[in-house]
Design a protein around this motif. Structure first.
Motif, PDB file in Angstrom:
ATOM      1  N   LEU A  17       5.605  -3.614  -4.364  1.00  0.00           N
ATOM      2  CA  LEU A  17       5.796  -4.369  -5.150  1.00  0.00           C
ATOM      3  C   LEU A  17       7.052  -4.710  -6.091  1.00  0.00           C
ATOM      4  O   LEU A  17       7.817  -5.557  -6.548  1.00  0.00           O
ATOM      5  CB  LEU A  17       4.911  -3.813  -6.199  1.00  0.00           C
ATOM      6  CG  LEU A  17       4.539  -4.657  -7.566  1.00  0.00           C
ATOM      7  CD1 LEU A  17       4.222  -6.336  -7.350  1.00  0.00           C
ATOM      8  CD2 LEU A  17       3.586  -4.342  -8.528  1.00  0.00           C
ATOM      9  N   CYS A  53       1.088 -10.909   4.957  1.00  0.00           N
ATOM     10  CA  CYS A  53       0.573  -9.994   4.349  1.00  0.00           C
ATOM     11  C   CYS A  53      -0.395  -9.356   4.431  1.00  0.00           C
ATOM     12  O   CYS A  53      -1.838 -10.169   4.528  1.00  0.00           O
ATOM     13  CB  CYS A  53       0.971  -9.617   2.756  1.00  0.00           C
ATOM     14  SG  CYS A  53       0.613  -8.080   1.464  1.00  0.00           S
ATOM     15  N   CYS A  85       0.780  -4.300  -5.226  1.00  0.00           N
ATOM     16  CA  CYS A  85       0.511  -5.316  -4.502  1.00  0.00           C
ATOM     17  C   CYS A  85      -1.305  -5.301  -4.349  1.00  0.00           C
ATOM     18  O   CYS A  85      -2.074  -5.910  -4.337  1.00  0.00           O
ATOM     19  CB  CYS A  85       1.262  -5.249  -3.110  1.00  0.00           C
ATOM     20  SG  CYS A  85       3.280  -5.887  -3.215  1.00  0.00           S
ATOM     21  N   TRP A  95      -0.213 -13.294  -2.539  1.00  0.00           N
ATOM     22  CA  TRP A  95       0.473 -11.646  -1.897  1.00  0.00           C
ATOM     23  C   TRP A  95       1.816 -12.866  -0.860  1.00  0.00           C
ATOM     24  O   TRP A  95       1.413 -13.746  -0.150  1.00  0.00           O
ATOM     25  CB  TRP A  95      -0.127 -11.037  -0.550  1.00  0.00           C
ATOM     26  CG  TRP A  95      -1.188 -10.124  -1.647  1.00  0.00           C
ATOM     27  CD1 TRP A  95      -0.999  -9.881  -2.582  1.00  0.00           C
ATOM     28  CD2 TRP A  95      -2.758  -9.970  -1.265  1.00  0.00           C
ATOM     29  NE1 TRP A  95      -1.708  -8.453  -2.552  1.00  0.00           N
ATOM     30  CE2 TRP A  95      -2.886  -9.368  -2.187  1.00  0.00           C
ATOM     31  CE3 TRP A  95      -3.253 -10.788  -0.723  1.00  0.00           C
ATOM     32  CZ2 TRP A  95      -4.497  -8.374  -2.504  1.00  0.00           C
ATOM     33  CZ3 TRP A  95      -5.308 -10.654  -0.901  1.00  0.00           C
ATOM     34  CH2 TRP A  95      -5.604  -9.451  -1.744  1.00  0.00           C
TER      35      TRP A  95
END
Length: 344
Positions: A132, A26, A57, A22
């Motif tokens: 995303l 994050c 995500c 990620w």
């Protein structure tokens, strides 16, 4: 349906061999570790555990947990998870989704898994943005949020995930945030609930919506803005100097000062997880005027969907023998005569 057998594991047993990818910073990293720390505490078995995700995500989650996993299609994770639970009710199913995946294209599926009360833990990562797909406004984005899809600021009234869950008939609703030390407690409570357990997890998107929850979810310094709920305990916050009372004339919650620790004299109410009306009020509290209500807001179990389905199937099959041929021939049938000629 058999009770799960608890086994001893460690955090390492739940870490897969996949590189966790990620964006640096994050909030998903913290949530992943919280889950991996919680699973051993619950005695869960990787061979009996399934993580199901949609698209986004958050939906990379199944790759990083050493268990069974399904990375499914956009918004449809609840449908896959329902099928898994019906096929094998003994499996421990965790559903991972985001505010876009779960409340936009997947809102319909989310509603039905909640109203049906399928026994699983549903973690909805809410970062109030589409991460995303590069930062468009999501169903939970606040009014005024600038993004590629709302360059002048979002004008939509945002959806509230916990209010949505309650309105869909969820029997367990809770809140936490990514870096909270209390998140494992919330996850454990959800796992103990028999039925659909919905947990909204505020998650910091470091790239597209950085620190949007900083006022109440910062790693340090935001404690006075957090109302951590505990069943049977008074609703206190700000080091016990403030609390929540119920104005019985207006039927609304209010903040009151607590003097010398005497919360009863201040009229502070005690949290009751089975009180659905108060749960609705708590999730609707406007942050800023009120603290953010966190922890288990509502917990009032009912028989789960797969439990009821299994019982019904057993009842309907009593005294009957399986016969596929008889089933196919049941009802209206006809025979095609190959000698018949078409009319002229």
């Amino acid at each position: 349906m058999n009770a799960p057998v608890k086994i001893e594991t460690t955090l390492k047993d739940w870490e897969s061999d996949q590189e966790v990818r990620w964006c640096p910073g994050c909030g998903d990293y913290a949530i992943l570790k919280a889950v991996q720390r919680t699973l051993p505490q619950l005695g869960c078995d990787p061979a009996n555990t399934v993580f199901v995700s949609g698209i986004g995500c958050s939906s990379r989650f199944p790759y990083y947990i050493e268990s069974y996993g399904f990375h499914t299609i956009h918004g449809r994770a609840p449908a896959f998870a329902t099928g898994i639970k019906l096929a094998n009710p003994d499996l421990d199913v965790w559903l991972v989704t985001g505010d876009g995946d779960g409340l936009s294209i997947g809102g319909n599926h989310m509603m039905h898994v909640l109203r049906r009360n399928v026994n699983m833990q549903i973690m909805l990562f809410n970062n109030e943005i589409y991460g995303l797909t590069k930062g468009q406004a999501s169903p939970t984005s606040r009014i005024g949020t600038p993004s590629p899809s709302t360059p002048g600021g979002s004008i939509d009234r945002p959806a509230q995930p916990c209010a949505f869950a309650l309105g869909s008939g969820a029997r367990f609703v809770a809140r936490g945030f990514d870096v909270s030390k209390k998140l494992p407690e919330v996850l454990s409570a959800a796992h103990a609930h028999k039925g659909a357990a919905f947990i909204e997890i505020f998650q910091n998107c470091i790239v597209y919506n950085k620190d949007v929850f900083h006022d109440f979810a910062a790693p340090k310094g935001a404690e006075d803005n957090q109302l951590w709920l505990e069943n049977g305990q008074p609703m206190l916050f700000a080091k016990g100097e403030k609390g929540i009372t119920l104005d019985r004339d207006l039927l609304e919650l209010r903040v009151v000062d607590v003097v010398d620790g005497d919360w009863e004299a201040a009229g502070v109410i005690v949290h009751n997880v089975t009180n659905r009306s108060i749960a609705h009020m708590l999730v609707e509290l406007p942050f800023g005027e009120y603290p953010m209500a966190l922890g288990v807001l509502y917990d009032d179990p009912r028989p789960s969907f797969e439990e009821t389905t299994v019982a019904e199937n057993e009842r309907l099959s009593q005294g009957k023998k399986p016969d596929l041929g008889a089933l196919l021939a049941k009802g209206q049938t006809w025979t095609v005569d190959g000698t018949a000629q078409d009319p002229v």
